[in-house]
Design a protein around this motif. Structure first.
Motif, PDB file in Angstrom:
ATOM      1  N   PHE A   1      10.076   4.392 -25.228  1.00  0.00           N
ATOM      2  CA  PHE A   1      10.673   5.651 -25.632  1.00  0.00           C
ATOM      3  C   PHE A   1      10.750   6.647 -24.488  1.00  0.00           C
ATOM      4  O   PHE A   1      11.210   7.763 -24.646  1.00  0.00           O
ATOM      5  CB  PHE A   1       9.846   6.290 -26.764  1.00  0.00           C
ATOM      6  N   ALA A   2      10.281   6.276 -23.281  1.00  0.00           N
ATOM      7  CA  ALA A   2      10.265   7.227 -22.180  1.00  0.00           C
ATOM      8  C   ALA A   2      11.683   7.641 -21.815  1.00  0.00           C
ATOM      9  O   ALA A   2      12.623   6.877 -21.948  1.00  0.00           O
ATOM     10  CB  ALA A   2       9.586   6.602 -20.963  1.00  0.00           C
ATOM     11  N   GLN A   3      11.818   8.869 -21.333  1.00  0.00           N
ATOM     12  CA  GLN A   3      13.120   9.397 -20.972  1.00  0.00           C
ATOM     13  C   GLN A   3      13.719   8.584 -19.840  1.00  0.00           C
ATOM     14  O   GLN A   3      13.047   8.230 -18.881  1.00  0.00           O
ATOM     15  CB  GLN A   3      12.964  10.869 -20.525  1.00  0.00           C
ATOM     16  N   SER A   4      15.024   8.282 -19.944  1.00  0.00           N
ATOM     17  CA  SER A   4      15.710   7.546 -18.902  1.00  0.00           C
ATOM     18  C   SER A   4      15.827   8.408 -17.663  1.00  0.00           C
ATOM     19  O   SER A   4      15.931   9.626 -17.737  1.00  0.00           O
ATOM     20  CB  SER A   4      17.119   7.164 -19.375  1.00  0.00           C
TER      21      SER A   4
ATOM     22  N   THR B   1       5.837   8.175 -32.739  1.00  0.00           N
ATOM     23  CA  THR B   1       5.482   7.273 -31.648  1.00  0.00           C
ATOM     24  C   THR B   1       5.067   5.892 -32.146  1.00  0.00           C
ATOM     25  O   THR B   1       4.777   5.008 -31.342  1.00  0.00           O
ATOM     26  CB  THR B   1       4.337   7.859 -30.797  1.00  0.00           C
TER      27      THR B   1
ATOM     28  N   ARG C   1      16.107  -1.387 -22.859  1.00  0.00           N
ATOM     29  CA  ARG C   1      15.880   0.014 -23.198  1.00  0.00           C
ATOM     30  C   ARG C   1      16.243   0.306 -24.652  1.00  0.00           C
ATOM     31  O   ARG C   1      15.760   1.269 -25.229  1.00  0.00           O
ATOM     32  CB  ARG C   1      16.701   0.935 -22.287  1.00  0.00           C
ATOM     33  N   ARG C   2      17.092  -0.511 -25.235  1.00  0.00           N
ATOM     34  CA  ARG C   2      17.613  -0.206 -26.563  1.00  0.00           C
ATOM     35  C   ARG C   2      17.098  -1.104 -27.678  1.00  0.00           C
ATOM     36  O   ARG C   2      17.318  -0.804 -28.846  1.00  0.00           O
ATOM     37  CB  ARG C   2      19.145  -0.265 -26.546  1.00  0.00           C
TER      38      ARG C   2
ATOM     39  N   LEU D   1      17.238   1.455 -30.383  1.00  0.00           N
ATOM     40  CA  LEU D   1      17.158   2.822 -29.878  1.00  0.00           C
ATOM     41  C   LEU D   1      18.485   3.191 -29.213  1.00  0.00           C
ATOM     42  O   LEU D   1      18.705   2.872 -28.046  1.00  0.00           O
ATOM     43  CB  LEU D   1      16.018   2.965 -28.874  1.00  0.00           C
TER      44      LEU D   1
ATOM     45  N   SER E   1      19.400   5.970 -28.160  1.00  0.00           N
ATOM     46  CA  SER E   1      19.073   6.854 -27.039  1.00  0.00           C
ATOM     47  C   SER E   1      17.606   7.211 -27.129  1.00  0.00           C
ATOM     48  O   SER E   1      16.882   6.740 -28.015  1.00  0.00           O
ATOM     49  CB  SER E   1      19.938   8.120 -27.085  1.00  0.00           C
ATOM     50  N   HIS E   2      17.159   8.079 -26.228  1.00  0.00           N
ATOM     51  CA  HIS E   2      15.780   8.547 -26.255  1.00  0.00           C
ATOM     52  C   HIS E   2      15.504   9.393 -27.496  1.00  0.00           C
ATOM     53  O   HIS E   2      14.351   9.580 -27.886  1.00  0.00           O
ATOM     54  CB  HIS E   2      15.515   9.377 -24.988  1.00  0.00           C
TER      55      HIS E   2
ATOM     56  N   LYS F   1      16.287   6.441 -33.231  1.00  0.00           N
ATOM     57  CA  LYS F   1      15.955   5.031 -33.364  1.00  0.00           C
ATOM     58  C   LYS F   1      16.172   4.582 -34.800  1.00  0.00           C
ATOM     59  O   LYS F   1      16.054   5.376 -35.748  1.00  0.00           O
ATOM     60  CB  LYS F   1      14.518   4.744 -32.921  1.00  0.00           C
TER      61      LYS F   1
END
Length: 402
Positions: free
Chosen positions: A21-24, A157, A322-323, A360, A362-363, A366
């Motif tokens: 879940f960390a910001q890209s 989280t 990432r997704r 996900l 995006s950040h 989800k």
């Protein structure tokens, strides 16, 4: 080494094990756009605008709204019930709507607030020190107890739509939390090692929430009369970078307080947790695998007996990209010795297996599909369940622990 320098070093190491879940990383800025922005800033500075807008902007706290909602289906009328944020009934459910605010008050303190709008209750509000010497840090207010890995985590989280069975049995339907103070220190060791101690007043007036410990109102005096009436918590966690691809976090926790079943009686809770992650940096991409293990043991004094029960879970998360994320979890909780008190609604033992697939976009959003198979008692039929969950967040929200 000061806490700040150690944390900077740790954050560098944790890049290989950051949550999905960390910001890209920010996209590269167009040179022409950057030059134009610089010229605009210079023009505003010359006009005196920056002198008024800069400090005012820094006074505004980071605000965010996070909504979690879902749909649940249970294959049997008799099934495990967890309460709190879990989906326990067939149909749609609003699991949570969290309002979070955080800001650095000054160079010495940080303020954090989480309020659950769905249940109209305060989740956490506390001050954290930023400038204590000797790698010390203090926290005071109303907060989740730093026990184990699951309890400090907020709903958004979680990697599953519901918490582990052991969390509900030993922590709380929502979180094991209360009003108190915490002191922690980064130990002077070659690796990251954090030792912390917490003291809380377990009273109904201070909104103490625990599935293991009683409140002072249940004690002999009905109020806080001495140090024996307080709740004490200790935790030690160590992080190791085993290689560029492997990282390990190991923690041990213990809590001591009053038994909810016997006035003047005692209760103790012990736990250990492990988080092991592999992410092949040499291969590039975002693929990673993480293993979480957590086990708990509880001793409680009863009017004519004592109770010992235990539980835990094993969780395997595959960060496909990432997704996309795939997770599997096995839960178990049982009574080891002693009879459950009549007023207790705890089952003698319970088990569950879960599979979850998370997308996900995006950040900030989800979508999750989860399937469960659970058993509420030995010899009982296994009950299937399905969950669909959606979560969105708006606003700035601080990073969470590794």
């Amino acid at each position: 080494m000061r806490r700040s320098s150690k944390i900077v070093a740790l954050s560098t190491l944790l890049f290989v094990a950051r949550p999905v879940f960390a910001q890209s990383p920010a996209d590269p800025i167009d040179p022409d756009l950057a030059a134009a922005a610089k010229e605009d800033e210079a023009a505003r500075g010359a006009a005196g605008a920056s002198a008024t807008s800069g400090p005012v902007a820094k006074l505004n706290p980071d605000l965010s709204l996070i909504m979690s909602a879902g749909f649940g289906w249970f294959g049997r009328e008799e099934h495990l019930l967890q309460g709190g944020h879990a989906m326990d009934e067939n149909g749609f459910a609003l699991q949570g709507l969290e309002l979070a605010a955080s800001a650095s008050v000054d160079p010495y303190f940080r303020f954090d607030l989480s309020f659950e709008l769905r249940h109209q209750e305060l989740e956490e509000v506390y001050l954290t020190t930023l400038a204590l010497p000797a790698s010390l840090q203090a926290r005071a207010g109303y907060f989740n107890v730093a026990f184990g890995r699951q309890n400090p985590q907020h709903l958004h989280t979680w990697n599953f739509a519901n918490p582990p069975l052991s969390h509900t049995r030993f922590m709380s339907e929502e979180h094991f939390r209360g009003t108190g103070a915490e002191l922690s220190r980064l130990l002077p060791l070659p690796w990251y090692s954090l030792l912390l101690a917490e003291v809380m007043t377990p009273s109904e007036a201070s909104e103490f929430n625990s599935a293991t410990f009683g409140t002072v109102e249940q004690g002999r005096g009905g109020t806080t009369n001495g140090l024996e009436d307080l709740l004490y918590v200790g935790r030690l966690e160590n992080f190791f970078e085993l290689s560029t691809d492997w990282s390990l976090l190991f923690g041990a926790s213990a809590a001591f307080g009053q038994s909810p079943y016997l006035s003047g009686g005692r209760a103790a809770l012990y736990g250990s947790d492990l988080y092991f992650k592999w992410r092949p940096l040499a291969g590039g991409g975002d693929f990673a695998v993480a293993l979480t293990l957590e086990a708990l043991l509880r001793d409680s004094e009863l009017p004519e007996d004592s109770l010992r029960d235990w539980g835990g879970y094993a969780q395997l998360d595959f960060f496909l990209s990432r997704r996309f994320m795939l997770g599997a979890r096995g839960d178990y909780a049982a009574t080891a010795q002693g009879a459950l008190p009549e007023e207790s609604e705890l089952p003698r033992n319970e088990a569950r297996g879960s599979l979850a697939f998370t997308f996900l976009p995006s950040h900030f959003s989800k979508l999750r599909l989860q399937a469960d198979l659970s058993r509420a008692a030995p010899g009982a039929d296994w009950a299937p369940a399905l969950f669909l969950q959606a979560e969105v967040s708006a606003g700035e929200h601080g990073a969470h622990k590794f």
